[in-house]
Write a protein that holds these residues in place. Structure first.
Motif, PDB file in Angstrom:
ATOM      1  N   SER A 162       5.828  65.462  64.812  1.00 31.54           N
ATOM      2  CA  SER A 162       6.173  64.543  65.898  1.00 31.54           C
ATOM      3  C   SER A 162       5.392  63.236  65.782  1.00 31.54           C
ATOM      4  O   SER A 162       5.955  62.142  65.928  1.00 31.54           O
ATOM      5  CB  SER A 162       5.905  65.204  67.253  1.00 31.54           C
ATOM      6  N   ARG A 188       6.690  61.283  62.722  1.00 32.47           N
ATOM      7  CA  ARG A 188       8.016  60.702  62.969  1.00 32.47           C
ATOM      8  C   ARG A 188       7.908  59.435  63.802  1.00 32.47           C
ATOM      9  O   ARG A 188       8.515  58.401  63.479  1.00 32.47           O
ATOM     10  CB  ARG A 188       8.903  61.712  63.698  1.00 32.47           C
ATOM     11  N   ARG A 189       7.154  59.517  64.872  1.00 34.87           N
ATOM     12  CA  ARG A 189       7.052  58.375  65.776  1.00 34.87           C
ATOM     13  C   ARG A 189       6.269  57.236  65.140  1.00 34.87           C
ATOM     14  O   ARG A 189       6.567  56.057  65.374  1.00 34.87           O
ATOM     15  CB  ARG A 189       6.406  58.823  67.085  1.00 34.87           C
ATOM     16  N   ARG A 215       7.926  54.079  67.100  1.00 36.23           N
ATOM     17  CA  ARG A 215       8.038  54.411  68.520  1.00 36.23           C
ATOM     18  C   ARG A 215       6.674  54.795  69.083  1.00 36.23           C
ATOM     19  O   ARG A 215       5.780  55.198  68.330  1.00 36.23           O
ATOM     20  CB  ARG A 215       9.024  55.563  68.712  1.00 36.23           C
ATOM     21  N   THR A 231       5.815  59.312  73.490  1.00 34.03           N
ATOM     22  CA  THR A 231       7.109  59.273  74.151  1.00 34.03           C
ATOM     23  C   THR A 231       7.925  60.498  73.754  1.00 34.03           C
ATOM     24  O   THR A 231       8.076  60.796  72.564  1.00 34.03           O
ATOM     25  CB  THR A 231       7.883  57.997  73.766  1.00 34.03           C
ATOM     26  N   ASP A 242      11.127  62.960  73.032  1.00 37.14           N
ATOM     27  CA  ASP A 242      12.416  62.728  72.388  1.00 37.14           C
ATOM     28  C   ASP A 242      13.115  64.064  72.155  1.00 37.14           C
ATOM     29  O   ASP A 242      12.613  65.121  72.539  1.00 37.14           O
ATOM     30  CB  ASP A 242      12.240  61.966  71.065  1.00 37.14           C
TER      31      ASP A 242
END
Length: 523
Positions: free
Chosen positions: A267, A270-271, A276, A280, A282
């Motif tokens: 996670s 990825r962000r 991003r 946050t 998702d």
């Protein structure tokens, strides 16, 4: 102590089973519900989210009862670490209260991190800390200003990892159950009675709660449950590390917490890659990806239970930390994670792979361009046929072309007798030679290929023939700046040929002495 562990587990299981039902009904009456207000939510109706309350009290009362009864019947081991018990429970209560407040009021991530850091600091002050990594740094102990941040990082990582996977019915609770049982086994083997007692009580509380949390769930774990379980496991792993051998203390908790740690790592990556905000929410978690592949909620949970069980099993192999065992565990983990991530189809990692590939291609382009530039500079100084051959071989052996055919035009001022006999065609007043890479079919075979023909014009605008370069069709892009071949290189080659063939040649190479440049027989 075996009997104590058994009835502690049974008591915690029963208490959790009863309390979960009571908490569920109470939360429904008071309106403490989790409504599917966000796109990432996978439930359709509002459900209570305070299941962690039942787990906390079942755990707390079963541990207290086990200690009291053991003391009353004189079964409590001498020197039982009551201080360590308080060191774990007091910050654990703080985390539990934080989770309840978040379930009811919904606080921001930075406030939660701050409170968790305070709880981790309390563990550190009580002696539960990371004060060294012998696998990496030998027996050297860290100073407090290194050990404290590492301890906080460990606690925050594990605590929030279990919170992060709480996205499907029964997923976080079931995954944490596998991890809890592994910590219990390690505690038994290392004779850590406190850790064994607390983990078996936690396992019973989780199992009793799962009756109502497994799909279709009637109550959610909530942050009060997932944060408390994650914090407690991180603290118990630190306590167990005080008595276990080095490799067991470090590697087994990390591997047994594999699924939540993997989810957290993916996670964050990825962000970070996509730009991003890191915190946050998702719909790109592992369970979301499996749902997108057509699996049902229950099937996804069962698959991830199997993954958690595999992590737990691999961590047990580390109880016998030989070189071959460690290598096997790392190989299975690395291969499994790689294959799993590839099949989940994350766009971020696919793009990262393409960027890495382009980076490697840029390196190869640099190497190939440099070879052509070096050949161009060397051709400017050559006056010898053999040296010219060596320069061309070196330039094209290291790039993406497979063969070339050099057709040379003799000018009126050239003496045919000065041209190497193995490439001279007297009837056409021309010369030609051919080269191909070792093992490549070459121009004269019928394999599909594309050709690039360069006119060889000297700097004085005299035509010296042409050079045809061949490349077999392939899926791989051409790793070369073609402008280098079409601009400076042909002029340098034509000038070099002009110098070689217009000056007296003392030694004419015989055919058996030629290099890999092969003569083209006159037709």
């Amino acid at each position: 102590m075996t009997a104590v562990y058994l009835w502690t587990f049974a008591l915690s299981l029963i208490l959790s089973f009863v309390l979960t039902r009571y908490v569920r009904n109470l939360a429904a009456e008071r309106g403490w519900l989790s409504a599917p207000t966000f796109d990432r939510h996978l439930h359709n109706t509002a459900l209570p989210r305070l299941g962690g309350v039942a787990i906390f009290f079942a755990f707390f009362f079963s541990v207290a009862a086990a200690i009291f009864i053991s003391w009353y019947f004189h079964k409590l081991q001498p020197g039982f670490p009551f201080q360590k018990l308080g060191t774990i429970l007091i910050p654990g209560i703080l985390i539990f209260l934080l989770g309840i407040y978040d379930d009811i009021r919904n606080i921001g991530p930075y406030v939660k991190f701050a409170v968790q850091a305070v709880a981790a600091s309390m563990l550190f002050a009580g002696g539960l800390r990371i004060d060294g990594l012998p696998v990496l740094f030998g027996a050297h102990s860290f100073p407090w200003y290194v050990g404290l941040p590492l301890t906080i990082l460990w606690v925050l990582a594990v605590t929030n990892a279990f919170n992060l996977i709480d996205g499907l019915d029964g997923l976080a609770a079931g995954s944490s159950l596998f991890s809890t049982l592994i910590v219990f086994v390690v505690a038994l083997l290392s004779q850590s009675s406190l850790v064994a007692l607390m983990t078996i009580a936690l396992a019973g509380a989780i199992l009793g709660f799962l009756r109502y949390n497994f799909n279709p769930a009637t109550i959610f774990l909530g942050d009060c449950g997932s944060l408390f379980i994650g914090f407690l496991l991180s603290a118990l792993a630190l306590e167990g590390a005080q008595k276990a051998p080095t490799i067991i203390a470090i590697a087994i908790p990390v591997v047994s917490f594999g699924l939540p740690i993997l989810e957290t790592t993916l996670s964050l990556l990825r962000r970070l890659i996509s730009g991003r905000p890191l915190f946050t929410a998702d719909r790109e978690h592992i369970h979301h990806k499996l749902l997108q592949r057509g699996l049902s909620h229950r099937q996804v949970v069962i698959v991830l239970y199997a993954v958690s069980a595999l992590f737990a099993l691999l961590s047990l192999f580390l109880l016998w930390p030989t070189g071959s065992t460690l290598g096997l565990v790392l190989a299975v983990l690395g291969t499994g994670i790689w294959i799993g991530v590839q099949h989940l189809g994350y766009l971020e990692f696919g793009e990262l792979r393409r960027v890495a590939q382009r980076t490697m291609e840029q390196r190869q382009i640099f190497i190939n361009n440099l070879a052509i530039r070096r050949a161009t500079e060397e051709l400017k100084a050559t006056r010898d046929y053999d040296q010219l051959c060596r320069i061309l071989e070196a330039a094209f052996s290291s790039n993406d072309f497979d063969a070339f055919h050099l057709n040379l035009k003799l000018l009126p001022n050239d003496d045919p007798g000065q041209v190497p006999v193995e490439i001279f065609h007297p009837r056409r007043e021309a010369a030609s030679f051919y080269w191909k890479k070792n093992g490549q079919p070459g121009l004269r075979d019928s394999l599909p290929s594309w050709n690039l023909t360069l006119d060889l014009m000297t700097s004085s605008n005299r035509r010296r023939g042409s050079m045809t370069i061949q490349r077999l069709y392939t899926q791989r892009d051409l790793q070369l700046d073609v402008n280098l071949l079409t601009a400076v290189f042909p002029v340098a080659l034509a000038d070099a040929l002009d110098r070689v063939f217009s000056q007296p040649r003392e030694v004419i190479a015989r055919p058996e002495q030629t290099r890999t440049l092969v003569a083209v027989q006159a037709g």
